[in-house]
Write a protein that holds these residues in place. Structure first.
Motif, short mmCIF file in Angstrom:
data_model
loop_
_atom_site.label_atom_id
_atom_site.label_comp_id
_atom_site.label_asym_id
_atom_site.label_seq_id
_atom_site.Cartn_x
_atom_site.Cartn_y
_atom_site.Cartn_z
N HIS A 96 0.82 -1.22 0.00
CA HIS A 96 0.00 0.00 0.00
C HIS A 96 0.85 1.27 0.00
O HIS A 96 0.48 2.28 0.61
N VAL A 97 1.98 1.23 -0.70
CA VAL A 97 2.86 2.39 -0.73
C VAL A 97 2.16 3.62 -1.29
O VAL A 97 2.51 4.76 -0.96
N GLU A 98 1.13 3.42 -2.09
CA GLU A 98 0.39 4.56 -2.63
C GLU A 98 -0.22 5.41 -1.50
O GLU A 98 -0.35 6.63 -1.64
N GLY A 99 -0.58 4.76 -0.39
CA GLY A 99 -1.13 5.51 0.74
C GLY A 99 -0.11 6.47 1.33
O GLY A 99 -0.44 7.60 1.73
N LEU A 100 1.14 6.03 1.41
CA LEU A 100 2.20 6.92 1.90
C LEU A 100 2.44 8.05 0.91
O LEU A 100 2.57 9.22 1.31
N ILE A 101 2.49 7.73 -0.36
CA ILE A 101 2.72 8.75 -1.38
C ILE A 101 1.64 9.83 -1.32
O ILE A 101 1.93 11.03 -1.40
N SER A 102 0.40 9.43 -1.14
CA SER A 102 -0.69 10.41 -1.10
C SER A 102 -0.54 11.34 0.10
O SER A 102 -0.85 12.54 0.01
N GLN A 103 -0.05 10.81 1.23
CA GLN A 103 0.17 11.67 2.40
C GLN A 103 1.31 12.65 2.17
O GLN A 103 1.22 13.83 2.50
N LEU A 104 2.40 12.16 1.60
CA LEU A 104 3.56 13.02 1.37
C LEU A 104 3.29 14.06 0.29
O LEU A 104 3.81 15.18 0.35
#
Length: 350
Positions: A96-104
């Motif tokens: 779910h790395v996309e979730g981190l990207i969306s936060q950053l």
């Protein structure tokens, strides 16, 4: 008088004053390793003889959560950091790395990018772009399939990485940067094929000198091909001319083809050290801050986070580390320094 919403949208927030280390270098870049695992076993990074089936990778509970990473990133932005690169291991293996990207991607003023071996890009490029990633760097050490399979040491085909590059470009993650680690006698015959392949593509090919990172890759100076020789080989076939860096502290020396077919870069971290311009801190997968790619010890930021430290305490901790920083490993490299016990590149990111 009230300021209109439209005006607020076009007036950038003021940047905080530069935080300087002991050598006067500003803090501008943060590299975040989000996983210590990789699906490749490149001999210069994660050799199978060390990173085998029984290697004790970090348990999930020790990894920083996405929320912890995002909070740290916001603190760094408040200290003047304007560029964040996600690394690994292979960062796309983190679920779910996309979730981190969306936060950053929501942090104002941050240039967010990611480095990958490209193996998962055919499937993941669209979702990464949708999450807010703007640019990506792909590692590609050979165009010849046999050479590439030998170097990744898991028999992964080069065609799949090339497909990943195309998928990333189609998703809007362009221009891509393509990084080749050059090891004399192993893949230096791939310099010209890669240059020819990416000429005119709009992507930027960069050649990186084989470095003495970590303590497991068996580094030897005689396997380093100096960047000046890389440029000489390309220039003989495709004439080049130097161009200015994009920004102060850029590690790659830039060259463009005289016929307008794009540019290439070289990272001469062994033969032409650029420590004096280094503006980076590195955050490991489990929350340790490292002041240099060749560091031996880190500073435990996770412990502060998990005992309830506020943002001001975190910022003061980070500022103290940076202001005391005096690292310049590549400038003082000598016969003994490569033998010193250092962190592994797979743990801290390149």
């Amino acid at each position: 008088m009230a300021t209109s919403g439209a005006l607020r949208d076009v007036v950038p927030a003021p940047r905080p004053p530069a935080l300087l280390d002991s050598l006067g270098r500003p803090l501008r870049d943060l590299r975040i390793s989000i996983i210590d695992r990789c699906n490749f076993r490149c001999t210069y990074c994660m050799p199978k003889t060390v990173f085998g089936r029984d290697y004790p990778f970090l348990p999930r509970a020790e990894l920083l959560s996405f929320e912890e990473i995002a909070r740290i990133a916001r603190v760094f932005a408040g200290l003047g950091v304007n560029k964040i690169r996600l690394t690994g291991g292979e960062p796309l293996l983190r679920r779910h790395v996309e979730g981190l990207i969306s936060q950053l991607a929501e942090i104002p003023g941050i240039d967010l990018t990611l480095t990958s071996n490209g193996s998962l890009l055919p499937q993941m490029a669209p979702s990464l772009a949708a999450a807010g990633l703007k640019r990506i760097t792909v590692s590609l050490d050979a165009l010849d399939d046999a050479v590439f399979r030998r170097m990744n040491d898991v028999d992964f085909p080069v065609a799949d990485v090339l497909d990943g590059i195309e998928a990333a470009a189609a998703a809007g993650l362009a221009p891509l940067k393509i990084n080749m680690v050059v090891k004399r006698g192993t893949n230096d015959d791939q310099i010209l094929p890669l240059a020819e392949h990416f000429r005119g593509s709009g992507h930027i090919l960069r050649f990186i000198e084989y470095m003495d990172v970590g303590s497991t890759n068996g580094w030897r100076m005689d396997e380093v091909l100096p960047s000046r020789e890389v440029i000489a080989r390309i220039h003989e076939r495709f004439p080049l001319e130097p161009i200015d860096p994009n920004y102060p502290g850029e590690v790659a020396e830039r060259w463009r083809y005289r016929d307008g077919a794009g540019e290439v870069g070289v990272v001469a971290s062994v033969t032409q050290a650029f420590c004096r311009d280094c503006t980076r801190l590195r955050l490991s997968t489990e929350g340790k801050l490292y002041t240099c790619l060749f560091a031996t010890d880190g500073h435990d930021l996770r412990a502060l986070l998990r005992r309830g430290a506020g943002d001001a305490e975190l910022a003061a901790f980070i500022a103290g580390i940076w202001q005391g920083r005096g690292d310049r490993y590549s400038e003082i490299r000598h016969a003994a320094t490569p033998a010193a016990r250092k962190i592994e590149m797979s743990y801290i990111g390149g």
